[in-house]
Design a protein around this motif. Structure first.
Motif, PDB file in Angstrom:
ATOM      1  N   GLU A 189     -10.651  -3.079  68.570  1.00 12.07           N
ATOM      2  CA  GLU A 189     -12.052  -3.405  68.835  1.00 12.07           C
ATOM      3  C   GLU A 189     -12.940  -2.168  68.935  1.00 12.07           C
ATOM      4  N   GLU A 190     -12.295  -0.977  68.891  1.00 13.83           N
ATOM      5  CA  GLU A 190     -12.999   0.288  69.124  1.00 13.83           C
ATOM      6  C   GLU A 190     -13.797   0.216  70.427  1.00 13.83           C
ATOM      7  N   ALA A 191     -13.112  -0.299  71.460  1.00 13.34           N
ATOM      8  CA  ALA A 191     -13.715  -0.488  72.785  1.00 13.34           C
ATOM      9  C   ALA A 191     -13.112   0.529  73.750  1.00 13.34           C
ATOM     10  N   PRO A 192     -13.834   1.580  74.089  1.00 12.28           N
ATOM     11  CA  PRO A 192     -13.285   2.632  74.964  1.00 12.28           C
ATOM     12  C   PRO A 192     -12.850   2.097  76.323  1.00 12.28           C
ATOM     13  N   ALA A 203     -17.363   4.349  79.080  1.00 14.65           N
ATOM     14  CA  ALA A 203     -16.582   3.185  78.671  1.00 14.65           C
ATOM     15  C   ALA A 203     -17.039   1.952  79.437  1.00 14.65           C
ATOM     16  N   GLU A 204     -17.023   0.813  78.764  1.00 20.45           N
ATOM     17  CA  GLU A 204     -17.413  -0.436  79.401  1.00 20.45           C
ATOM     18  C   GLU A 204     -16.232  -1.148  80.048  1.00 20.45           C
ATOM     19  N   HIS A 205     -15.011  -0.823  79.601  1.00 18.05           N
ATOM     20  CA  HIS A 205     -13.828  -1.523  80.082  1.00 18.05           C
ATOM     21  C   HIS A 205     -12.928  -0.566  80.860  1.00 18.05           C
ATOM     22  N   THR A 206     -12.146  -1.118  81.765  1.00 22.42           N
ATOM     23  CA  THR A 206     -11.277  -0.317  82.614  1.00 22.42           C
ATOM     24  C   THR A 206      -9.822  -0.750  82.454  1.00 22.42           C
ATOM     25  N   LEU A 207      -8.952   0.226  82.288  1.00 20.25           N
ATOM     26  CA  LEU A 207      -7.508  -0.007  82.303  1.00 20.25           C
ATOM     27  C   LEU A 207      -6.990   0.472  83.654  1.00 20.25           C
ATOM     28  N   ASP A 208      -6.724  -0.468  84.531  1.00 23.45           N
ATOM     29  CA  ASP A 208      -6.337  -0.204  85.920  1.00 23.45           C
ATOM     30  C   ASP A 208      -4.822  -0.324  86.044  1.00 23.45           C
ATOM     31  N   LEU A 209      -4.154   0.787  86.343  1.00 24.86           N
ATOM     32  CA  LEU A 209      -2.693   0.822  86.391  1.00 24.86           C
ATOM     33  C   LEU A 209      -2.139   0.613  87.798  1.00 24.86           C
ATOM     34  N   SER A 210      -2.968   0.170  88.725  1.00 25.67           N
ATOM     35  CA  SER A 210      -2.540   0.080  90.115  1.00 25.67           C
ATOM     36  C   SER A 210      -1.449  -0.967  90.347  1.00 25.67           C
ATOM     37  N   ARG A 211      -1.254  -1.883  89.381  1.00 27.36           N
ATOM     38  CA  ARG A 211      -0.189  -2.884  89.522  1.00 27.36           C
ATOM     39  C   ARG A 211       1.054  -2.510  88.723  1.00 27.36           C
ATOM     40  N   GLY A 245      -7.644  14.585  68.439  1.00 29.81           N
ATOM     41  CA  GLY A 245      -7.666  13.825  67.197  1.00 29.81           C
ATOM     42  C   GLY A 245      -6.312  13.245  66.828  1.00 29.81           C
ATOM     43  N   GLU A 246      -5.249  13.955  67.161  1.00 28.25           N
ATOM     44  CA  GLU A 246      -3.903  13.469  66.861  1.00 28.25           C
ATOM     45  C   GLU A 246      -3.495  12.343  67.809  1.00 28.25           C
ATOM     46  N   PHE A 247      -3.801  12.482  69.094  1.00 24.38           N
ATOM     47  CA  PHE A 247      -3.377  11.499  70.084  1.00 24.38           C
ATOM     48  C   PHE A 247      -4.321  10.309  70.191  1.00 24.38           C
ATOM     49  N   ASP A 248      -5.611  10.555  70.026  1.00 21.45           N
ATOM     50  CA  ASP A 248      -6.613   9.516  70.289  1.00 21.45           C
ATOM     51  C   ASP A 248      -7.758   9.656  69.288  1.00 21.45           C
ATOM     52  N   PRO A 249      -7.505   9.360  68.001  1.00 20.29           N
ATOM     53  CA  PRO A 249      -8.491   9.656  66.948  1.00 20.29           C
ATOM     54  C   PRO A 249      -9.819   8.909  67.101  1.00 20.29           C
ATOM     55  N   LYS A 250      -9.796   7.723  67.735  1.00 18.98           N
ATOM     56  CA  LYS A 250     -11.042   6.971  67.879  1.00 18.98           C
ATOM     57  C   LYS A 250     -11.654   7.130  69.272  1.00 18.98           C
ATOM     58  N   ALA A 251     -11.106   8.079  70.040  1.00 18.45           N
ATOM     59  CA  ALA A 251     -11.666   8.429  71.364  1.00 18.45           C
ATOM     60  C   ALA A 251     -11.867   7.203  72.245  1.00 18.45           C
ATOM     61  N   ILE A 252     -10.797   6.432  72.423  1.00 13.13           N
ATOM     62  CA  ILE A 252     -10.914   5.235  73.256  1.00 13.13           C
ATOM     63  C   ILE A 252     -10.415   5.471  74.685  1.00 13.13           C
ATOM     64  N   LEU A 253      -9.763   6.617  74.954  1.00 17.20           N
ATOM     65  CA  LEU A 253      -9.195   6.875  76.269  1.00 17.20           C
ATOM     66  C   LEU A 253     -10.066   7.861  77.059  1.00 17.20           C
TER      67      LEU A 253
END
Length: 401
Positions: A22-25, A43-51, A387-395
């Motif tokens: 989705e190219e959603a950071p 970024a509009e979305h959050t990846l929460d690893l607390s669980r 660029g190698e790890f995250d080419p679309k800069a989503i992280l």
């Protein structure tokens, strides 16, 4: 805005693959204890690893521990303490400095921020103790590096490469650290009343001796009044920690006392009181709390740091104290302004180093280079790595640059 809370590595991979398609950071966080460090993430979305939690392997006899990335650091340290072991690099808890509750950091965040404490000169940082990782790149690919023994790396050591990347290259899902036995005892020798330059000389003398000093810090006034329950009063205090078996600690303290007998009044702080004191130094207790005044973390050569701070004091109001034998200066800007240009100019003038704005308003963090700007060649290399790890800069887009 959507918050994703995966509980497994597979769910984490699926989330990153969705974001890539989705190219959603994504803003990647553990428990959020260091969320206020770096530039505001775009970024509009959050990846929460607390669980994503749980110790997956712990073999005390083999000195190895594996855990899912969102596992609270406090939980891991409690488990290790029950077995007389520790993370020897004593990772800092940034929470109190950023106005958060203590004990909220995650084990994945320890590596992502490459944390270290006062034992840094002797024990290194997180990158020096990581054995292996499982992670998901910004390409939506799961990968692993290293393993669960010390000698396991061939080719590129991606485990160390991700240290200090602040979640901008990959999402850690599982980490394996080397652990070490906790010292039987520790005692801190406090030298009272030294000026910064004198303290740096005393710390260099102690660290260069056969006393095997594991940590050296200096707290001028007023920072010194905010540690150890205020017992030091307004007297600048230089701290030297000696750890190990009790007879060895006693002998080395005697050596250190003889070496510094003319430096100033000496005092010994033993056992739990010493551990608590170094915990306050580690977690930047003098500047912690709900305080909006900017705080800098500046690493330089130990012989240069105090001169840079003195030059800074001549131009603006600043509170300071030193760790790592004077090589790490914590600075609070009393005017409320970060003074970034002045800070970085003085660091460059006094031998160079790294200045990180670890606490500031969101507006200041958005407007200023929070992390030390890289020379062009290194910046180009970092861009290629991104660029190698995250080419679309989503992280964590925008967090570091």
């Amino acid at each position: 805005m959507t918050t994703f809370t995966p509980t497994t590595a597979a769910e984490t991979l699926s989330t990153v693959q969705w974001a890539l398609a989705e190219e959603a950071p994504l803003e990647v966080i553990g428990h959020g204890s260091k969320q206020g460090i770096g530039r505001p993430v775009q970024a509009e979305h959050t990846l929460d690893l607390s669980r994503l939690t749980g110790v997956t392997l712990y073999e005390p006899a083999e000195l190895v521990l594996s855990a899912k990335a969102g596992t609270p650091l406090a939980e891991i340290e409690a488990l290790l303490a029950e077995n007389g072991q520790q993370l020897a690099f004593e990772p800092m808890d940034y929470g109190p400095l950023l106005g958060e509750a203590p004990g909220r950091g995650s084990i994945g965040g320890v590596l992502a921020a490459n944390l270290a404490g006062p034992r840094r000169l002797k024990a290194g940082a997180a990158r020096d103790h990581i054995l292996g990782i499982h992670a998901v790149s910004g390409r939506g690919e799961a990968f692993k590096s290293g393993g669960r023994v010390v000698k396991n790396v061939t080719g590129y050591d991606l485990s160390k490469g991700l240290a200090g990347s602040w979640g901008t290259l990959a999402v850690l899902t599982d980490v394996t650290f080397k652990v070490l036995p906790t010292a039987e005892t520790e005692t801190t020798l406090a030298v009272r009343g030294l000026y910064d330059e004198q303290a740096v000389a005393a710390m260099a003398l102690a660290m260069g001796s056969n006393a095997e000093v594991s940590s050296a810090a200096h707290l001028p006034y007023p920072a010194v009044a905010r540690v150890n329950g205020g017992r030091f009063g307004s007297d600048a205090t230089t701290l030297l920690r000696v750890e190990g078996f009790a007879p060895s600690v006693t002998a080395r303290l005697a050596m250190l006392t003889a070496l510094l007998k003319n430096a100033g009044p000496l005092e010994e702080i033993a056992g739990e009181k010493s551990r608590l004191l170094w915990g306050e130094v580690r977690d930047c207790a003098p500047f912690a709390g709900n305080d909006e005044r900017p705080v800098w973390r500046v690493s330089m050569a130990p012989s240069d740091g105090h001169a840079m701070v003195m030059a800074l004091r001549r131009q603006t109001a600043v509170d300071a104290f030193y760790d790592w034998q004077g090589g790490l200066a914590w600075l609070r800007m009393e005017s409320g302004e970060p003074e970034a240009d002045l800070m970085r100019a003085l660091v460059k003038k006094h031998g160079g180093g790294h200045a990180t704005l670890v606490r500031a308003s969101a507006a200041d963090r958005a407007a200023l280079p929070v992390f030390q700007p890289q020379p062009p060649a290194l910046a180009a290399l970092s861009a290629r790595l991104k660029g190698e790890f995250d080419p679309k800069a989503i992280l964590n887009p925008g967090r570091m640059a």
